[in-house]
Structure formats: structure tokens, C-alpha cells
Design an enzyme around this catalytic site. Structure first.
Site, PDB file in Angstrom:
ATOM      1  N   GLU A   1       0.834  -1.201   0.000  1.00  0.00           N
ATOM      2  CA  GLU A   1       0.000   0.000   0.000  1.00  0.00           C
ATOM      3  C   GLU A   1       0.871   1.255   0.000  1.00  0.00           C
ATOM      4  O   GLU A   1       0.613   2.209  -0.745  1.00  0.00           O
ATOM      5  CB  GLU A   1      -0.930   0.017   1.210  1.00  0.00           C
ATOM      6  CG  GLU A   1      -1.850   1.233   1.212  1.00  0.00           C
ATOM      7  CD  GLU A   1      -2.504   1.487   2.560  1.00  0.00           C
ATOM      8  OE1 GLU A   1      -3.704   1.798   2.578  1.00  0.00           O
ATOM      9  OE2 GLU A   1      -1.811   1.394   3.595  1.00  0.00           O
TER      10      GLU A   1
ATOM     11  N   TRP B   1      -8.265  -1.920   0.096  1.00  0.00           N
ATOM     12  CA  TRP B   1      -9.056  -0.810  -0.433  1.00  0.00           C
ATOM     13  C   TRP B   1     -10.233  -1.288  -1.291  1.00  0.00           C
ATOM     14  O   TRP B   1     -10.973  -0.464  -1.851  1.00  0.00           O
ATOM     15  CB  TRP B   1      -8.167   0.110  -1.285  1.00  0.00           C
ATOM     16  CG  TRP B   1      -7.337   1.062  -0.493  1.00  0.00           C
ATOM     17  CD1 TRP B   1      -6.116   0.830   0.074  1.00  0.00           C
ATOM     18  CD2 TRP B   1      -7.655   2.421  -0.179  1.00  0.00           C
ATOM     19  NE1 TRP B   1      -5.655   1.956   0.714  1.00  0.00           N
ATOM     20  CE2 TRP B   1      -6.583   2.949   0.573  1.00  0.00           C
ATOM     21  CE3 TRP B   1      -8.750   3.247  -0.466  1.00  0.00           C
ATOM     22  CZ2 TRP B   1      -6.562   4.267   1.041  1.00  0.00           C
ATOM     23  CZ3 TRP B   1      -8.723   4.556  -0.003  1.00  0.00           C
ATOM     24  CH2 TRP B   1      -7.645   5.054   0.741  1.00  0.00           C
TER      25      TRP B   1
ATOM     26  N   TYR C   1      -4.560   9.428  -1.646  1.00  0.00           N
ATOM     27  CA  TYR C   1      -3.216   9.725  -1.157  1.00  0.00           C
ATOM     28  C   TYR C   1      -2.144   9.854  -2.246  1.00  0.00           C
ATOM     29  O   TYR C   1      -1.362  10.812  -2.246  1.00  0.00           O
ATOM     30  CB  TYR C   1      -2.772   8.658  -0.147  1.00  0.00           C
ATOM     31  CG  TYR C   1      -3.644   8.586   1.072  1.00  0.00           C
ATOM     32  CD1 TYR C   1      -3.525   9.521   2.097  1.00  0.00           C
ATOM     33  CD2 TYR C   1      -4.608   7.594   1.209  1.00  0.00           C
ATOM     34  CE1 TYR C   1      -4.336   9.463   3.217  1.00  0.00           C
ATOM     35  CE2 TYR C   1      -5.427   7.531   2.325  1.00  0.00           C
ATOM     36  CZ  TYR C   1      -5.289   8.463   3.322  1.00  0.00           C
ATOM     37  OH  TYR C   1      -6.094   8.410   4.425  1.00  0.00           O
TER      38      TYR C   1
ATOM     39  N   CYS D   1      -7.819   9.967   5.826  1.00  0.00           N
ATOM     40  CA  CYS D   1      -7.882   9.864   7.286  1.00  0.00           C
ATOM     41  C   CYS D   1      -6.570  10.354   7.881  1.00  0.00           C
ATOM     42  O   CYS D   1      -6.562  11.171   8.786  1.00  0.00           O
ATOM     43  CB  CYS D   1      -8.158   8.424   7.703  1.00  0.00           C
ATOM     44  SG  CYS D   1      -9.778   7.825   7.182  1.00  0.00           S
TER      45      CYS D   1
ATOM     46  N   ARG E   1      -7.484  12.556  11.205  1.00  0.00           N
ATOM     47  CA  ARG E   1      -8.753  13.201  11.574  1.00  0.00           C
ATOM     48  C   ARG E   1      -9.723  12.185  12.159  1.00  0.00           C
ATOM     49  O   ARG E   1     -10.589  12.506  12.978  1.00  0.00           O
ATOM     50  CB  ARG E   1      -9.393  13.865  10.356  1.00  0.00           C
ATOM     51  CG  ARG E   1      -9.772  12.861   9.270  1.00  0.00           C
ATOM     52  CD  ARG E   1     -10.620  13.437   8.154  1.00  0.00           C
ATOM     53  NE  ARG E   1     -10.892  12.403   7.169  1.00  0.00           N
ATOM     54  CZ  ARG E   1     -11.891  11.544   7.223  1.00  0.00           C
ATOM     55  NH1 ARG E   1     -12.745  11.580   8.242  1.00  0.00           N
ATOM     56  NH2 ARG E   1     -12.056  10.626   6.288  1.00  0.00           N
TER      57      ARG E   1
ATOM     58  N   ASP F   1     -10.076   4.273  12.770  1.00  0.00           N
ATOM     59  CA  ASP F   1     -10.572   2.965  13.183  1.00  0.00           C
ATOM     60  C   ASP F   1      -9.422   2.309  13.946  1.00  0.00           C
ATOM     61  O   ASP F   1      -8.467   1.803  13.354  1.00  0.00           O
ATOM     62  CB  ASP F   1     -10.948   2.169  11.925  1.00  0.00           C
ATOM     63  CG  ASP F   1     -11.298   0.720  12.186  1.00  0.00           C
ATOM     64  OD1 ASP F   1     -11.082   0.226  13.308  1.00  0.00           O
ATOM     65  OD2 ASP F   1     -11.791   0.062  11.250  1.00  0.00           O
TER      66      ASP F   1
END
Length: 320
Positions: free
Chosen positions: A62, A84, A148, A202, A222, A225
Site C-alpha cells: 500500500e 481498499w 493519497y 484519514c 482526523r 478505526d
């Protein structure tokens, strides 16, 4: 007890003890706190949690995907990385082109209805195959928008000029290490407000700090999980720090995590209690191929985790 598992588990217990239940976008609901910070000394070991198996190759592939500036799932699927998939799948099943069975709230229904779960798996398999083999489909439904990779490597300014934030920050670390502007930002206001990202970032910003020949990194989230996502995020930013330190001829320092809305999903409580019952083990170490000089030249085979002996994996559903 290694410090990485220690501070992570303390955070989880604090959320269990003090978290406030909140309804959320996914419909699952979370137990949430606002504002939490963790610190990891990367010289003490690579912070891949040991109280459950965390798949390093998924984290590494990733991160390489981000560093390539890629936003299409094809690269991840080609590397057997499915973290994803649900967001791309959601893009497809909510489109006018989707003609299959109703997939409304699939993230919740797969945990409640065995018959539906079988149908979902069939549709997901078809989706994955199409992304891998059908160029037109992959371009439309495999791409996650301005996520990203786009922001890190191809930030587009209001003047239309494109900026490579990763190349810039590496150059600054090499030539201006005392700068307080060693920062990369993924929160592109236009992309967020106009819905041009399948999932707004995130981990939206990170910053480097150089002192005594060591590179430290602080990353901000922000929303987090904590059970499924945070172990990945910690290891990913630890790996990024190692890679950039390697290119810049520095040792690694601290990794600092700052979370805003930190939460445990309501359907992850039994899983986190299981993890809390386990005894942490020794952290592994990371070995990088010394022949590779540039961050952008690394492949999966150039990174090796040594001495990783974790407890078994603990599965939990992803809230989409």
C-alpha cells in the site's frame, strides 16, 4: 512488554473505559474519544504489533502504491492486496452501470446475513477480475479519485501547476534539515468538497523533524478505526520514516501519532477484548536492501521483517 503494544493497548482500554457512543456515517456506530497521542522510538524495534498478526506485505505494498502516485486498485490487486477493495466496489455498485443484486449497506449486511454474504463475495470477485483485466472498467471503477497517491506526488495548485510533495520534502531534509516546513499534506480542500475522492484522507498530514542525525515523523489523523486501521497506519508511517531516513543518510528517531476522532467500531469490541487479553512479544526489526538508494526504487523484495512472532490474526468487518 514492548512499548508499541503497550501504548496501543492502553489507548484501546481507554476508549473502552471512557469512549462515548456515537452514530456514524457507516451505520455501525463507534465508541469515540477526541484527541490522543502515541510515541514510538523506532530504534527500539519496528512497531508491528505482536498481540495480533499485522500483515507487513499489505502495509508495504500500500505504501509503495502511495509513493508511486497511483490511485487505481489494479496495482494493489496485482499484489494480492485487498485493503481498499470495498471503496472501489462501493463506487461500482452505486453507479448506473451496476445491474446486479442490491448491495445497499453491504458492509453491515455481510456480517448479518450468510446468504447475502455469498452473493456479495460473488459480486466482489467479479469486480476484482474486471479491475485486473478490463482496462475500461478499471479506469472507471478501479480508480479511487484524488486519494493519497495523487496528493503526495501530484498535488495540483489553483494555477494548474503540479507539485511532487514527496520529492520536495526529501530534498528539503537533505539540504535544509532544520526547516519547520518538512510537511506533506493530503487534505486537498477542492477534492474533498467536490467529492473527487472515494474516501477523504484519514491520515491527512505528516511532518518530519531532524536532530542529532535522526529522522522523526509525526502523522495526524482526523478519524481512526483503532482496531483495524491504526496498526496499519503505525507500521506504514514507520516504514515511510525508515525509507526516507535511508535515502537521506539518517538514523530513525521517533514516530509520533496524533489522532482526533479515535474510535472503536461497535462490532469490534469482542475482538479488541481478545487482543487485550494477550501478552505482547518482542518487536521485530526492519531490514532494507542497502543497494537501493532512492525511496522510489524500492520494491517489496527490498524490505524484510526479521524476528516477527505475533499472536494469531483477529478478524473483524470493515465499516465502509
Amino acid at each position: 512488554m514492548n512499548n508499541a503494544d503497550k501504548v496501543y493497548l492502553e489507548m484501546c482500554q481507554t476508549i473502552l473505559d471512557k469512549g462515548i457512543f456515537k452514530e456514524d456515517r457507516t451505520g455501525v456506530g463507534t465508541y469515540s474519544l477526541f484527541g490522543y497521542q502515541l510515541r514510538f522510538n523506532l530504534a527500539e524495534g519496528f512497531p508491528l504489533l505482536t498481540t495480533k498478526r499485522v500483515p507487513f506485505k499489505l502495509i508495504a505494498s500500500e505504501l509503495l502504491w502511495f509513493l508511486k502516485g497511483d490511485t487505481n486498485l489494479r496495482y494493489l490487486l496485482a499484489h494480492n492486496n485487498h485493503i481498499w477493495d470495498e471503496w472501489g466496489f462501493q463506487k461500482w455498485v452505486t453507479s448506473k452501470d451496476y445491474k446486479g443484486p442490491d448491495m445497499t449497506d453491504f458492509g453491515i449486511r455481510i456480517t448479518q446475513d450468510e446468504a447475502f454474504n455469498k452473493i456479495y463475495e460473488e459480486q466482489m470477485k467479479f469486480y476484482q477480475e474486471q479491475v485486473l483485466t478490463n482496462d475500461t472498467f478499471a479506469k472507471t471503477y478501479g480508480d479511487l479519485g484524488n486519494v493519497y497517491g495523487k496528493q503526495w506526488r501530484h498535488w495540483e495548485g489553483s494555477n494548474g501547476k503540479v507539485y511532487d510533495q514527496i520529492k520536495w520534502v526529501i530534498n528539503e531534509i537533505k539540504h535544509n534539515p532544520n526547516s519547520r516546513r518538512l510537511l506533506v499534506n493530503a487534505w486537498d480542500v477542492a477534492s474533498v468538497y467536490e467529492g473527487l475522492m472515494q474516501l477523504p484522507p484519514c491520515h491527512f498530514c505528516f511532518q518530519f523533524y531532524v536532530v542529532d542525525g535522526k529522522l522523526s515523523c509525526l502523522f495526524n489523523m482526523r478519524s481512526n478505526d483503532v482496531f483495524l486501521g491504526l496498526p496499519f497506519n503505525i507500521a506504514s508511517y514507520a516504514l515511510l520514516t525508515h525509507l526516507i531516513a535511508h535515502e537521506c543518510g539518517l538514523e530513525v528517531g521517533d514516530l509520533v501519532y496524533t489522532g482526533a476522532d479515535v474510535h472503536l467500531y461497535a462490532n469490534h469490541l469482542e475482538q479488541i477484548k481478545e487482543q487485550l487479553s494477550r501478552t505482547p512479544r518482542k518487536l521485530p526489526t526492519l531490514k532494507l536492501n542497502p543497494a537501493i538508494q532512492s525511496v522510489f526504487d524500492f520494491n517489496l523484495e527490498d524490505m524484510e521483517i526479521i524476528g516477527y512472532d505475533p499472536h494469531p490474526v483477529i478478524k473483524a468487518p470493515v465499516a465502509v
